[in-house]
Design an enzyme around this catalytic site. Structure first.
Site, PDB file in Angstrom:
ATOM      1  N   ASP A  15      27.205 -16.942 -12.594  1.00  0.00           N
ATOM      2  CA  ASP A  15      26.284 -16.354 -11.510  1.00  0.00           C
ATOM      3  C   ASP A  15      26.615 -14.978 -11.058  1.00  0.00           C
ATOM      4  O   ASP A  15      27.729 -14.897 -10.728  1.00  0.00           O
ATOM      5  CB  ASP A  15      26.296 -17.294 -10.396  1.00  0.00           C
ATOM      6  CG  ASP A  15      25.167 -17.094  -9.460  1.00  0.00           C
ATOM      7  OD1 ASP A  15      24.649 -15.993  -9.090  1.00  0.00           O
ATOM      8  OD2 ASP A  15      24.572 -17.940  -8.827  1.00  0.00           O
TER       9      ASP A  15
ATOM     10  N   SER B 163      20.753 -20.692  -2.964  1.00  0.00           N
ATOM     11  CA  SER B 163      21.091 -19.238  -2.649  1.00  0.00           C
ATOM     12  C   SER B 163      21.331 -19.136  -1.045  1.00  0.00           C
ATOM     13  O   SER B 163      22.002 -19.715  -0.266  1.00  0.00           O
ATOM     14  CB  SER B 163      20.172 -18.287  -3.456  1.00  0.00           C
ATOM     15  OG  SER B 163      21.030 -17.023  -3.385  1.00  0.00           O
TER      16      SER B 163
ATOM     17  N   HIS C   5      22.314 -17.839 -12.063  1.00  0.00           N
ATOM     18  CA  HIS C   5      21.704 -18.001 -10.567  1.00  0.00           C
ATOM     19  C   HIS C   5      20.498 -18.606 -10.776  1.00  0.00           C
ATOM     20  O   HIS C   5      19.256 -18.106 -10.407  1.00  0.00           O
ATOM     21  CB  HIS C   5      21.612 -16.625  -9.870  1.00  0.00           C
ATOM     22  CG  HIS C   5      21.295 -16.851  -8.474  1.00  0.00           C
ATOM     23  ND1 HIS C   5      22.399 -17.140  -7.455  1.00  0.00           N
ATOM     24  CD2 HIS C   5      20.118 -16.467  -7.640  1.00  0.00           C
ATOM     25  CE1 HIS C   5      22.056 -17.042  -6.373  1.00  0.00           C
ATOM     26  NE2 HIS C   5      20.855 -16.301  -6.110  1.00  0.00           N
TER      27      HIS C   5
END
Length: 224
Positions: free
Chosen positions: A171, A111, A198
């Site tokens: 996601d 991320s 995610h």
């Protein structure tokens, strides 16, 4: 520093926003177990505490970030901003760790950490960093929308660092199009799509994909 004599490789891991080294280690237990024959993993905390409004605070060492897109220590990946508060300190933090505690065969990131790592690759390409990153494994990565980083997405700064990009088609934190934008920032990256959200996927077909990537990278290392 030589971390583990019996490992094929040692990989540095950079967590996501509002995470920590400890939390990321816990969340990647299944992932690490599937690759225990190939690598060991070292986890590093980001240097900045997240503001209370985003679930952090002065006493919360589990909510950390690599930079902020607002002056009040706030960050959202989908927002455009002219601010990248704390970014240079994080660059110095990671470079110092690699130089003092490495070498590492590769770097894995998730991320915001993966976005940050992709920027390190671009900075290396344009000569701003003299840092051996080996290979990179980027999960839920994206292009930064902070304007000071825009120069690193120039076609002249396409990174030659061997890269694996893992993109979640479901996601809801990092939209699919943001993940796809990063593909062209690397020279011939290996790209894995998964139907989930995610996180780092660990289904059998995905584990085999990671293993194949590491096998190839370690074969290159052995031949050098």
């Amino acid at each position: 520093m030589l971390w583990f004599m019996t490992c094929w490789s040692v990989i540095l891991c950079l967590h996501g926003y509002r995470q920590s080294a400890q939390g990321f280690r816990e969340k990647t237990g299944s992932f690490r177990k599937s690759l225990k024959k190939f690598a060991d993993f070292v986890f590093l905390d980001a240097p900045h505490k997240v503001c209370a409004e985003q679930g952090g605070g002065e006493d919360n060492d589990q909510c950390l970030g690599w930079w902020f897109s607002r002056e009040d220590n706030y960050y959202r990946a989908v927002e455009y901003s002219d601010i990248h508060k704390g970014f240079s300190q994080s660059v110095e933090h990671v470079c110092k760790f690699i130089r003092e505690q490495g070498p590492f065969d590769g770097v894995l990131a998730f991320s915001q950490g993966a976005c940050f790592l992709s920027l390190l690759c671009a900075m290396k390409k344009c000569g701003e960093l003299d840092l051996d990153l080996g290979f990179v494994m980027l999960f839920a990565a994206f292009r930064s929308r902070c304007s000071p980083h825009a120069k690193y997405y120039s076609p002249d700064h396409v990174s030659s660092v061997p890269a694996l990009l893992c993109i979640g088609e479901g996601d809801e934190v990092i939209p699919l199009e943001m993940g796809n934008e990063l593909i062209e920032c690397f020279n011939d990256p290996v790209v894995l799509y998964h139907p989930g959200g995610h996180f780092l996927p660990t289904q059998p077909e995905q584990r085999k994909f990671y293993q194949n990537f590491l096998e190839k990278r370690l074969a290159v290392k052995k031949s050098q």
